[in-house]
Write a protein that holds these residues in place. Structure first.
Motif, PDB file in Angstrom:
ATOM      1  N   UNK A  43     -43.289 -69.177 -62.677  1.00 49.80           N
ATOM      2  CA  UNK A  43     -43.395 -69.158 -63.473  1.00 49.80           C
ATOM      3  C   UNK A  43     -44.137 -69.745 -64.459  1.00 49.80           C
ATOM      4  N   UNK A  44     -45.468 -69.014 -65.725  1.00 45.37           N
ATOM      5  CA  UNK A  44     -46.059 -69.729 -66.743  1.00 45.37           C
ATOM      6  C   UNK A  44     -45.877 -69.439 -67.998  1.00 45.37           C
ATOM      7  N   UNK A  45     -46.142 -70.037 -68.729  1.00 50.00           N
ATOM      8  CA  UNK A  45     -46.550 -69.952 -69.927  1.00 50.00           C
ATOM      9  C   UNK A  45     -47.800 -68.595 -69.619  1.00 50.00           C
ATOM     10  N   UNK A  46     -48.380 -67.758 -71.141  1.00 45.09           N
ATOM     11  CA  UNK A  46     -49.316 -67.069 -71.224  1.00 45.09           C
ATOM     12  C   UNK A  46     -50.525 -67.868 -71.221  1.00 45.09           C
ATOM     13  N   UNK A  47     -50.802 -69.018 -72.158  1.00 45.24           N
ATOM     14  CA  UNK A  47     -51.940 -69.202 -71.960  1.00 45.24           C
ATOM     15  C   UNK A  47     -52.413 -70.787 -71.012  1.00 45.24           C
TER      16      UNK A  47
END
Length: 130
Positions: A100-104
């Motif tokens: 899971x990662x941040x959208x940026x």
């Protein structure tokens, strides 16, 4: 002997123990030639099942000795087909990876190696602000 292969009493499992099936994992590596030789060659140190096939030994040795990636891949494919035909191991599933990662954040993704999602961390970056 892989330390993860253990009997219920904690003792290491060997090919002579008489088990019909044992659940454990081979962790994948990004270097299939060197990673698979100990597991699937007659003189391999991690060959816990006692698998031996002279053709596989030859193909694995040739794959490791050549500098030509196409030749190495062809030898590994031959070895893989033979190992599967011999039913040396029965892969039941691939260890799942959750990421899971941040959208940026860009270029972060899972892969099938023991390195996990951080295998390409040098390629990660942030999206340009718009």
């Amino acid at each position: 002997m892989r330390e993860s292969a253990r009997a219920p009493d904690g003792a290491p499992i060997t090919a002579d123990d008489g088990y019909d099936i044992v659940d454990f994992a081979w962790a994948a590596s990004p270097f299939p030639v060197s990673a698979d030789q100990p597991d699937y060659t007659s003189t391999g140190g991690d060959d816990i099942g006692g698998y031996a096939n002279r053709s596989v030994d030859g193909w694995m040795a040739e794959a490791a000795a050549t500098a030509d990636p196409a030749v190495s891949l062809a030898d590994l494919d031959r070895a893989d087909r033979q190992i599967s035909q011999d039913a040396c191991t029965l892969p039941l599933y691939q260890l799942p990876t959750l990421i899971a990662v941040q959208p940026d954040l860009v270029n972060a993704h899972g892969n099938g190696t023991a390195s996990g999602p951080t295998d390409n961390v040098g390629e990660w970056g942030l999206k340009k602000a718009s």
